[in-house]
Design a protein around this motif. Structure first.
Motif, PDB file in Angstrom:
ATOM      1  N   UNK A  36      -5.209  -0.059  11.493  1.00 50.54           N
ATOM      2  CA  UNK A  36      -5.544  -1.298  10.796  1.00 50.54           C
ATOM      3  C   UNK A  36      -6.267  -2.302  11.674  1.00 50.54           C
ATOM      4  N   UNK A  37      -6.151  -2.162  12.981  1.00 49.65           N
ATOM      5  CA  UNK A  37      -6.795  -3.147  13.846  1.00 49.65           C
ATOM      6  C   UNK A  37      -5.910  -4.345  14.121  1.00 49.65           C
ATOM      7  N   UNK A  38      -4.666  -4.308  13.636  1.00 49.79           N
ATOM      8  CA  UNK A  38      -3.746  -5.405  13.907  1.00 49.79           C
ATOM      9  C   UNK A  38      -3.136  -5.198  15.287  1.00 49.79           C
TER      10      UNK A  38
ATOM     11  N   UNK B 237     -11.903   4.288   5.471  1.00 50.58           N
ATOM     12  CA  UNK B 237     -11.616   5.056   4.264  1.00 50.58           C
ATOM     13  C   UNK B 237     -10.331   4.616   3.587  1.00 50.58           C
ATOM     14  N   UNK B 238      -9.484   3.891   4.334  1.00 52.96           N
ATOM     15  CA  UNK B 238      -8.188   3.516   3.771  1.00 52.96           C
ATOM     16  C   UNK B 238      -8.206   2.058   3.315  1.00 52.96           C
ATOM     17  N   UNK B 239      -7.815   1.822   2.067  1.00 49.81           N
ATOM     18  CA  UNK B 239      -7.781   0.436   1.585  1.00 49.81           C
ATOM     19  C   UNK B 239      -6.873  -0.444   2.441  1.00 49.81           C
ATOM     20  N   UNK B 240      -5.851   0.165   3.064  1.00 49.29           N
ATOM     21  CA  UNK B 240      -4.908  -0.655   3.829  1.00 49.29           C
ATOM     22  C   UNK B 240      -5.597  -1.361   4.983  1.00 49.29           C
ATOM     23  N   UNK B 241      -6.571  -0.705   5.626  1.00 53.41           N
ATOM     24  CA  UNK B 241      -7.271  -1.331   6.747  1.00 53.41           C
ATOM     25  C   UNK B 241      -7.905  -2.645   6.307  1.00 53.41           C
TER      26      UNK B 241
ATOM     27  N   UNK C 185       0.838  -1.207   0.000  1.00 54.57           N
ATOM     28  CA  UNK C 185       0.000   0.000   0.000  1.00 54.57           C
ATOM     29  C   UNK C 185       0.868   1.251   0.000  1.00 54.57           C
ATOM     30  N   UNK C 186       1.861   1.269   0.874  1.00 56.35           N
ATOM     31  CA  UNK C 186       2.613   2.494   1.083  1.00 56.35           C
ATOM     32  C   UNK C 186       3.650   2.754  -0.003  1.00 56.35           C
ATOM     33  N   UNK C 187       4.231   1.691  -0.563  1.00 55.39           N
ATOM     34  CA  UNK C 187       5.179   1.941  -1.657  1.00 55.39           C
ATOM     35  C   UNK C 187       4.437   2.499  -2.871  1.00 55.39           C
ATOM     36  N   UNK C 188       3.218   2.002  -3.093  1.00 54.29           N
ATOM     37  CA  UNK C 188       2.417   2.563  -4.184  1.00 54.29           C
ATOM     38  C   UNK C 188       2.123   4.032  -3.916  1.00 54.29           C
ATOM     39  N   UNK C 189       1.768   4.306  -2.662  1.00 55.63           N
ATOM     40  CA  UNK C 189       1.454   5.683  -2.272  1.00 55.63           C
ATOM     41  C   UNK C 189       2.656   6.591  -2.532  1.00 55.63           C
TER      42      UNK C 189
END
Lengths: 430, 392
Positions: A320-322, A339-343, A203-207
């Motif tokens: 994320x809830x992890x 709102x975040x796809x990562x979650x 997610x974050x490298x794409x960001x």
């Protein structure tokens, strides 16, 4: 025919975007090197999974057989290592302050006599709270020994009353229980944290990559080039789709390595069905790509993009809830995290990959990802349109005149004129 | 007085920097907003301190009074809440995979009858370790309740045998463990996570800002004018540039500490002033390292990247979540270069143990040593400037 044209346009955008990526060394570095480097770093750091042989001190004022047995058992647990036997609590406290030990077990003077006299004996345990893993090790090690020692004493006491064998068992634990720790039996830190982080890395490298690409483009004031000339007054969505397709294709091998090979390589849990995972990851990738493209519209400098990236990464780990369970987040933050796809990506991946869930079990996350895909696709389109429209308006008049002239002339010099129009365009922008 | 006519170069550069901030206040405002947001975010996110009322389930094959009783007992704890009763193991497993529950307890068929007949019915506890915190907490509560239930039955048997209460307790629980969690009696997650994560975030902001503002002088070719303002004294030029930010971010850090120990009531055994000192030294050491990164890496984009990786790696390398002592030895040595690591160690000494200065100063020394990189950076930048001038 329209469809064919559309496909051709998408393909053109795809090629342009691919060239842009290939031209930026930083982005290549992020897409292909950073994605592999991060998992390797995590793997090295958390290799040992658990905290073993935490040093503790035993202060034994009772000096009895029973307390020595207790201490011996403490030392024998995988969690604890009785490294010091100071004479007094004051000394032990000092050791604790000097960080040489992470726990103290204290036997008061009457520990041995209490046990011998069939009274309740007391043991005190002091845990270092500077890190929860120390606390966990010290506490669980001491508890395990306590239970064992209690059974020993109880059996002895029953034996003194003439009750032995199976009868003791029945009386001691009338409701015995077995515990089953599911999914990661060792309760290891790596197997719990790293699968989620792998998704976050994607997610974050794409960001970061997409953010840097558009940040750099804007710094160079070439915003108009985000849309190829031929398409400028046509569908914005062809551009958006074409760009998204580029990232999707580039990331296919990356995802394959990071989310499929690395868990196997590092011995992380990987009991998920490959088919289910692929089906789940498709909307995750799309939602992430469109989310990043939307976010990138607000990044005007390369460096602010980098700051946003790292700041967001930390926040997203906790959202994320992890780390902190979703069921215990305040409603506001839980809805914010949706709102975040990562979650959804982290939740879904951990459950499918580490817990063997099916797509049906993660249907909430799956549907949310498709909704996010749609929503961010629209916002990306709107933002791209707005930006280009604003830019266009400035140099529009000049450009329009030149372009019309160039088109009308329709000579072999047409290309030359077009290039001239380009230059005027650039001048107008500056 | 001669000093009045010729103010110290340091004062001049500070003045120049303040004017620059006044002209472009957006950067600083943006970063400050980021810091404030993180404080609000983390404190409200973890307001429970330790996750409470985690959803769990009971799988009841017995359908007797036992499950109801267990349900009441479990709901009476603050750790878990029974949200469902399932008829089969498979249902519960699916609920676990849907994340509806973090653990469940399975009661076998005929459990109650067995219990009355002293046949020791076997319970089974299941906990989800893929989510470490809620999984382990719910397991702990489930196991405690099971042991308590066992103990209650044991008590009942002994009572029927005519023992008195004291004898019964000595039989049921011969050894009592008094656990003390030092300086965190509620095993609260907040002081443990936030006192390191939030300084880490402030550190990230400081490092990137420092690299950015110093790099900007080089990029925008205002470096000459900057150095001239400092009368050619590189150290004064750098110090004057950084001091306003040292002040500002230290202030933010100290305000954060006031929130922690004032309104959130985290334990503070030592003095608040030593924490103030800790914050200032921490910010200064980060700035020094950030300047060194700028001096060593000419490309500003690259320097910002390196600075960001350095400060985010610090979260892991500080060892607050996963102890440094459990990392490979090479990485343990590596942890020395992260100010956050020393911040964490010093904080624990001051706040959790109230240790004397002789104890925590050695942990602060590495940060002071990292501050010294400031002079190395100054030397390097000075050489760069000289080379730049001569080539011109």
């Amino acid at each position: 025919m329209r469809l064919l044209n559309g496909l051709k346009d998408i393909f053109d955008v795809f090629v342009i975007e691919l060239r842009r990526i290939a031209a930026d060394k930083g982005v290549i570095l992020i897409f292909f090197i950073a994605t592999l480097l991060y998992p390797l770093i995590f793997g090295a750091i958390y290799k040992k999974e658990c905290v073993r042989d935490v040093p503790v001190a035993v202060v034994d004022e009772s000096r009895s057989d029973a307390s020595r047995r207790f201490a011996r058992k403490l030392d024998a647990t995988p969690e604890l290592d009785v490294r010091y036997r100071p004479a007094s609590m004051a000394e032990a406290e000092q050791l604790m302050q000097q960080r040489r030990i992470n726990g103290i077990v204290y036997f008061p003077k009457d520990y041995g006599t209490d046990l011998a006299d069939r009274r309740q004996a007391h043991v005190a345990l002091f845990c270092d709270m500077s890190s929860f893993l120390y606390y966990r090790s010290v506490f669980s090690g001491a508890s395990a020994v306590l239970l064992d020692e209690m059974e020993f004493v109880q059996t002895e006491r029953y034996a003194a009353q003439g009750v032995t064998g199976e009868a003791v068992e029945e009386q001691l634990s009338p409701i015995p229980f077995d515990d089953v720790k599911l999914y990661t039996p060792s309760a290891g830190f790596e197997s719990f944290l790293v699968p989620g982080l792998l998704v976050l890395v994607i997610h974050q490298t794409l960001f970061l990559g997409i953010g840097i690409l558009s940040g750099t483009t804007r710094e160079d004031r070439k915003t108009l080039e985000m849309i190829p000339r031929r398409l400028r007054h046509k569908s914005i969505y062809r551009v958006t789709l074409g760009r998204a397709l580029t990232y999707l294709l580039i990331y296919m091998p990356v995802v394959a390595v990071v989310l499929f090979t690395i868990p196997k390589l590092f011995g992380l849990p990987h009991i998920g069905q490959t088919g289910e995972l692929i089906l789940f990851l498709l909307p995750f990738m799309l939602a992430t790509i469109f989310f990043c493209m939307t976010a990138a519209a607000f990044i005007h400098h390369r460096d602010s993009g980098i700051l946003c990236f790292f700041f967001l990464s930390i926040i997203l780990v906790f959202l994320s809830g992890i780390v902190w369970p979703q069921s215990n987040m305040p409603d506001f933050w839980r809805h914010f995290s949706y709102l975040f796809p990562s979650t959804h990506g982290m939740q879904g991946f951990v459950r499918i990959n580490s817990m063997g869930a099916t797509l049906k079990d993660v249907s909430f996350e799956y549907h949310m990802l498709w909704i996010l895909t749609g929503a961010y696709f629209i916002t990306t389109g709107v933002l791209t349109y707005l930006e280009n429209y604003r830019q266009l308006k400035r140099g529009e008049l000049l450009r329009h005149i030149r372009l019309q002239r160039a088109l009308r002339s329709n000579t072999p010099h047409k290309r030359h004129h077009l290039r001239a129009a380009d230059k005027v365009d650039e001048a107008a922008q500056q | 007085m001669p000093q009045d006519r010729h103010p110290h170069p340091l004062a001049l550069v500070i003045h120049r920097e303040l004017m620059r901030i006044k002209r472009h206040p957006l950067y600083l405002a943006f970063l400050t907003a980021g810091v404030v947001f993180s404080y609000i975010f983390f404190i409200t996110l973890m307001k429970e301190g330790q996750p409470e009322r985690l959803p769990i389930a009971i799988v009841d094959h017995d359908g007797s009074y036992l499950s109801r009783r267990l349900c009441h007992e479990l709901n009476a704890t603050e750790g878990v809440e029974v949200t469902a009763v399932y008829n089969s193991h498979a249902e519960a497993r699916h609920a676990m995979q849907r994340q509806d529950i973090y653990g469940f307890i399975e009661i076998p068929e005929g459990a109650y009858a067995d219990l009355l007949a002293f046949k020791a019915p076997h319970m089974a506890l299941y906990a989800n370790n893929a989510y470490l915190l809620p999984g382990q907490l719910s397991y702990k509560t489930l196991a405690t309740i099971c042991r308590l239930a066992s103990g209650a039955v044991h008590c009942e048997i002994l009572r029927k045998k005519g023992m008195d209460e004291e004898e019964i307790m000595a039989m049921v629980q011969p050894i009592v463990l008094d656990a003390h969690t030092i300086s965190n009696p509620m095993a609260n997650y907040q002081p443990y996570v936030l006192t390191t994560v939030l300084p880490g975030i402030v550190g990230l902001m400081v490092a990137i800002l420092t690299i950015y503002i110093v790099g900007e002088e080089q990029k925008r070719t205002t470096a000459r004018e900057w150095l001239k303002c400092a009368r050619g004294n590189m150290a004064a030029a750098l110090a004057g540039k950084l001091l306003p930010y040292t002040f500002w971010f230290s202030l933010l850090g100290i305000l954060g500490n006031i929130v922690f120990f004032g309104s959130q009531h985290y334990t503070l055994q030592g003095s608040f002033m030593s924490l103030v000192l800790l914050t200032v030294v921490y910010i200064a050491s980060l700035q020094a390292v950030a300047v060194l990164i700028t001096a060593l890496i000419n490309d500003m984009h690259m320097a910002v990247c390196v600075g960001a990786i350095y400060t985010t790696l610090a979260f892991t390398m500080s060892g607050f979540s996963y102890p440094v002592t459990s990392m490979p030895p090479a990485l343990q040595a590596f942890s020395f270069i992260f100010p956050l690591r020393h911040h964490y160690l010093t904080y624990v000494d001051i706040a959790l143990y109230g240790a004397p200065a002789s104890q925590w100063l050695p942990h602060m020394l590495p940060m002071v040593a990292l501050c010294a990189t400031f002079f190395i950076a100054g030397l390097i930048m000075n050489r760069q400037m000289v080379r730049y001038e001569t080539t011109k």
